[in-house]
Design an enzyme around this catalytic site. Structure first.
Site, mmCIF file in Angstrom:
data_model
loop_
_atom_site.group_PDB
_atom_site.id
_atom_site.type_symbol
_atom_site.label_atom_id
_atom_site.label_comp_id
_atom_site.label_asym_id
_atom_site.label_seq_id
_atom_site.Cartn_x
_atom_site.Cartn_y
_atom_site.Cartn_z
ATOM 1 N N GLU A 99 92.344 35.707 -5.406
ATOM 2 C CA GLU A 99 92.540 34.310 -5.795
ATOM 3 C C GLU A 99 93.370 34.176 -7.053
ATOM 4 O O GLU A 99 93.408 35.068 -7.900
ATOM 5 C CB GLU A 99 91.184 33.644 -6.007
ATOM 6 C CG GLU A 99 90.467 33.446 -4.691
ATOM 7 C CD GLU A 99 89.227 32.620 -4.865
ATOM 8 O OE1 GLU A 99 88.878 31.891 -3.932
ATOM 9 O OE2 GLU A 99 88.601 32.684 -5.928
ATOM 10 N N CYS A 119 86.741 44.660 -9.045
ATOM 11 C CA CYS A 119 86.903 45.262 -10.378
ATOM 12 C C CYS A 119 85.839 46.332 -10.562
ATOM 13 O O CYS A 119 84.672 46.110 -10.223
ATOM 14 C CB CYS A 119 86.772 44.198 -11.464
ATOM 15 S SG CYS A 119 86.989 44.885 -13.127
ATOM 16 N N SER A 199 94.706 40.197 -20.514
ATOM 17 C CA SER A 199 93.368 40.331 -21.085
ATOM 18 C C SER A 199 92.723 41.627 -20.605
ATOM 19 O O SER A 199 92.790 41.956 -19.424
ATOM 20 C CB SER A 199 92.530 39.131 -20.643
ATOM 21 O OG SER A 199 91.222 39.261 -21.123
ATOM 22 N N HIS A 224 82.735 39.598 -26.562
ATOM 23 C CA HIS A 224 81.476 39.056 -26.051
ATOM 24 C C HIS A 224 80.249 39.287 -26.916
ATOM 25 O O HIS A 224 79.240 38.607 -26.727
ATOM 26 C CB HIS A 224 81.210 39.510 -24.607
ATOM 27 C CG HIS A 224 82.314 39.123 -23.658
ATOM 28 N ND1 HIS A 224 82.804 37.838 -23.581
ATOM 29 C CD2 HIS A 224 83.044 39.865 -22.793
ATOM 30 C CE1 HIS A 224 83.786 37.795 -22.684
ATOM 31 N NE2 HIS A 224 83.962 39.006 -22.207
ATOM 32 N N ASN A 298 80.342 29.884 -17.292
ATOM 33 C CA ASN A 298 80.250 29.054 -16.088
ATOM 34 C C ASN A 298 79.324 29.749 -15.112
ATOM 35 O O ASN A 298 79.511 30.929 -14.815
ATOM 36 C CB ASN A 298 81.629 28.880 -15.463
ATOM 37 C CG ASN A 298 82.480 27.964 -16.311
ATOM 38 O OD1 ASN A 298 82.207 26.779 -16.431
ATOM 39 N ND2 ASN A 298 83.489 28.526 -16.938
ATOM 40 N N CYS A 340 86.814 28.791 -15.689
ATOM 41 C CA CYS A 340 86.620 30.105 -16.272
ATOM 42 C C CYS A 340 85.177 30.505 -16.039
ATOM 43 O O CYS A 340 84.267 29.827 -16.450
ATOM 44 C CB CYS A 340 86.874 30.068 -17.773
ATOM 45 S SG CYS A 340 88.586 29.996 -18.190
HETATM 46 S S1 SF4 Z 1 84.915 40.494 -16.764
HETATM 47 FE FE1 SF4 Z 1 86.951 41.335 -16.207
HETATM 48 S S2 SF4 Z 1 86.744 43.562 -16.620
HETATM 49 FE FE2 SF4 Z 1 84.650 42.743 -16.562
HETATM 50 S S3 SF4 Z 1 83.989 43.062 -14.429
HETATM 51 FE FE3 SF4 Z 1 84.835 40.959 -14.567
HETATM 52 S S4 SF4 Z 1 86.997 41.150 -13.945
HETATM 53 FE FE4 SF4 Z 1 86.233 43.228 -14.453
#
Ligand code: SF4
Length: 365
Positions: A99, A119, A199, A224, A298, A340
């Site tokens: 997406e 990921c 990023s 974070h 979110n 987001c």
């Molecule tokens: S926040 Fe980014 S790096 Fe972490 S799991 Fe999700 S897509 Fe992957």
């Protein structure tokens, strides 16, 4: 002389970006300049069918359509949110769903793109991370997401590209950089490097490598939390690279580039949104080129919940009071689950094709 250099550069880039087109041209014994014409048609005129590339002879267009199609992604569905945000669902040639999101804001049009199917980083608050990795996208698949969005919003233009969708781009470094170079190429898509941002969850070796690239791309690092133990809980990558190691790489980036460096921070209720977090951040991010990007979580099905708007504003206020350069980003496209948050990619979990429904997407690491 300059023209010849530019011509050579374009040919070289085209060879890397569209090798299958080059193969067809060579088989047909076409002159070399046809490769540059094909590259310009794809990346500048944004053709998705070679029949649209009128600079190429008709016979060649027909052959290319059969042997090296102009579009490598199949656009299955587009959603439009009430705030103008658009989300695109693509399928790759081997049946994977990815997406892309286009966010209009104050006259700008930002496209958020994916670099992997799934990921492998496993961030606990991210639904994409829960899916694991299927495969890397290639440079063409990465860049084409922007081309489709650009066609869709014409005559408006794409003003920014952020590499913050599915995937850890630095695990797919060469293909991602290849795509960004085409997007930045004055003979290609022609978007200024300072309007392109990548990023990362914090792969320190790649951050240094990125700092050494000649293009002036921007970088955002997902932080974070300022605390080591909490970061290891939230982001498995933290077990590989400690916060001091990450900050060393961050320092290298700003020293080498003199560019602003963004730190992404998703506010999770009761997890990383306390005054002690602000105080630790104020120490950690004490550099004139560092900027803290706050974002309220979110909702996705990961067990976390969002910091309230009021608490998020208070977090921002306190951060600024302690001298941090910081902003709180608004959520966009929530009514189509394109805000987001997390790319849930229900399609990746094997939902039958043709039953596309809105899915949530990560616009920030
Ligand atoms: S926040 Fe980014 S790096 Fe972490 S799991 Fe999700 S897509 Fe992957």
């Amino acid at each position: 002389m300059l023209d010849q250099c530019r011509y050579n550069r374009r040919t070289m880039r085209a060879r890397q970006f569209i090798p299958e087109v080059q193969r067809v041209l060579e088989e047909r014994g076409e002159p070399t300049y046809r490769l540059g014409q094909a590259y310009a048609a794809l990346t500048g005129s944004l053709v998705r069918d070679w029949e649209e590339a009128t600079s190429l002879p008709q016979g060649l267009r027909r052959t290319l359509n059969l042997e090296a199609p102009a579009a490598v992604l199949d656009l299955r569905r587009t959603w439009r949110a009430t705030d103008g945000t658009r989300k695109y669902l693509f399928y790759t040639h081997d049946g994977h769903a990815i997406e892309t999101v286009m966010i209009p804001e104050k006259g700008r049009h930002t496209v958020c793109i994916s670099t992997q199917v799934g990921c492998p980083m496993g961030c606990k608050f991210c639904a994409t991370g829960l899916l694991g990795i299927k495969r890397n996208l290639n440079a063409r698949e990465i860049a084409e997401q922007v081309f489709v969005a650009a066609r869709d919003i014409a005559p408006e233009r794409v003003s920014n590209v952020v590499v913050m969708g599915m995937g850890e781009p630095m695990l797919n470094y060469n293909e991602t950089l290849g795509a960004l170079k085409v997007l930045n190429d004055p003979d290609g898509f022609g978007l200024a490097a300072r309007h392109i941002a990548l990023s990362t969850s914090g792969l320190v070796d790649k951050i240094r490598r990125f700092a050494d690239e000649p293009e002036q791309f921007h970088l955002a690092i997902s932080l974070h939390t300022p605390f080591e133990d909490e970061r290891r809980e939230l982001m498995p990558v933290a077990a590989r690279h400690t916060i001091p190691e990450l900050m060393e790489a961050a320092r290298y980036f700003v020293t080498r580039t003199r560019r602003k460096l963004f730190f992404e921070y998703t506010l999770l209720a009761g997890v990383n949104d306390q005054p002690r977090h602000v105080e630790a951040l104020a120490e950690l991010l004490d550099h004139p080129l560092y900027h803290l990007n706050l974002l309220r979580f979110n909702w996705t099905d990961t067990g976390f919940s969002a910091t309230s708007k009021r608490d998020a504003r208070e977090f921002l206020r306190y951060a600024r009071e302690l001298g941090l350069s910081a902003t709180l980003r608004p959520s966009r496209g929530q009514d189509i689950d394109a805000a987001c948050g997390q790319l849930a990619a229900k399609d990746l979990r094997g939902r039958p094709q043709g039953m596309a429904q809105p899915v949530a997407i990560t616009l920030g690491e």
